[in-house]
Design an enzyme around this catalytic site. Structure first.
Site, PDB file in Angstrom:
ATOM      1  N   SER A  12     -72.416  41.415 -62.767  1.00  8.26           N
ATOM      2  CA  SER A  12     -72.283  40.182 -63.534  1.00  8.26           C
ATOM      3  C   SER A  12     -73.088  40.371 -64.812  1.00  8.26           C
ATOM      4  O   SER A  12     -74.242  40.813 -64.764  1.00  8.26           O
ATOM      5  CB  SER A  12     -72.822  38.983 -62.743  1.00  8.26           C
ATOM      6  N   GLU A  13     -72.482  40.074 -65.955  1.00  4.66           N
ATOM      7  CA  GLU A  13     -73.112  40.436 -67.226  1.00  4.66           C
ATOM      8  C   GLU A  13     -74.418  39.694 -67.493  1.00  4.66           C
ATOM      9  O   GLU A  13     -75.191  40.091 -68.367  1.00  4.66           O
ATOM     10  CB  GLU A  13     -72.138  40.207 -68.385  1.00  4.66           C
ATOM     11  N   ASN A  14     -74.687  38.618 -66.739  1.00  2.00           N
ATOM     12  CA  ASN A  14     -75.967  37.937 -66.924  1.00  2.00           C
ATOM     13  C   ASN A  14     -77.111  38.641 -66.195  1.00  2.00           C
ATOM     14  O   ASN A  14     -78.240  38.189 -66.241  1.00  2.00           O
ATOM     15  CB  ASN A  14     -75.874  36.465 -66.501  1.00  2.00           C
TER      16      ASN A  14
ATOM     17  N   SER B 269     -78.376  44.660 -68.911  1.00  2.00           N
ATOM     18  CA  SER B 269     -76.988  44.442 -68.562  1.00  2.00           C
ATOM     19  C   SER B 269     -76.053  44.905 -69.670  1.00  2.00           C
ATOM     20  O   SER B 269     -75.074  45.626 -69.432  1.00  2.00           O
ATOM     21  CB  SER B 269     -76.749  42.954 -68.262  1.00  2.00           C
TER      22      SER B 269
END
Length: 216
Positions: A45-47, A87
């Site tokens: 997840s990019e967060n 990330s």
């Protein structure tokens, strides 16, 4: 079968052992639910999370464990949490094997528009620009048409997400690839004919001699 489930099941078949996979907001998040139990992939997840699992059952969500869109997710044993700089270093550094993104339009050459909805206030494209540019393989998971209008278009009328074309589009009606930069019908959804796909597709599609049905 629900159109979104058709899409998610078919996209899941594109994943390979050991892949690092980013799932975008919307339909892409469903893909994690259909990965075979014997296939080991790592969802990012990019967060700032690697090791996301299926969407938690109702009542089992943790308020601090969310995807990039703020929706509840689960974390598998061994999951890793880190900051946004790390990330996006993974994304921009070309370490993500596959990204699965939603789409508003994909044109006849595979260019994607997926962030600006006319008449809606949006904060920006989020990580989509980085993902389309940086991931090794880009898959768009979206419904074939919306409000009677094709989302596979001759030319995008919305702002492009990236100058790089995507690799594959999976809809509730078809799988479309872009060999030699031209939209090509690779598969049809169960019970859908080639003619039905063409009838709701604005872009011109190349039709191979054999177009198999999706295996989902």
């Amino acid at each position: 079968m629900d159109p979104q489930i058709i899409i998610a099941r078919r996209v899941a078949k594109e994943l390979r052992q050991g892949n690092l996979v980013n799932l975008g907001i919307g339909i892409p998040t469903l893909v994690a639910n259909y990965v075979p139990s014997d296939l080991k992939v790592f969802f990012q997840s990019e967060n700032g999370l690697i090791g996301t699992g299926p969407i938690p059952e109702q009542g089992m969500a943790h308020p601090l464990l969310t995807d990039a869109g703020g929706r509840p997710i689960s974390a598998l044993p061994g999951a890793s949490i880190f900051d946004s700089a790390m990330s996006f270093g993974l994304i921009r550094g070309g370490h993500v094997d596959i990204t699965v993104l939603g789409g508003l339009q994909v044109d006849a050459h595979g260019l994607l528009a997926n962030w600006m909805i006319p008449g809606k206030m949006v904060p920006g494209m989020g990580g989509a620009m980085d993902l389309v540019s940086g991931a090794k393989r880009v898959i768009v998971a979206m419904q074939h048409a919306a409000k009677g209008k094709s989302k596979i278009v001759s030319k995008c009328t919305l702002p492009l997400t990236s100058a790089r074309p995507v690799n594959l589009v999976v809809t509730d009606m078809a799988v479309i690839g872009f060999p030699d930069g031209k939209a090509t019908l690779l598969e049809t959804a169960p019970g859908i004919s080639i003619g039905e796909v063409l009838a709701v597709t604005e872009a011109e599609l190349a039709i191979p001699d054999t177009v198999p049905e999706m295996k989902i």
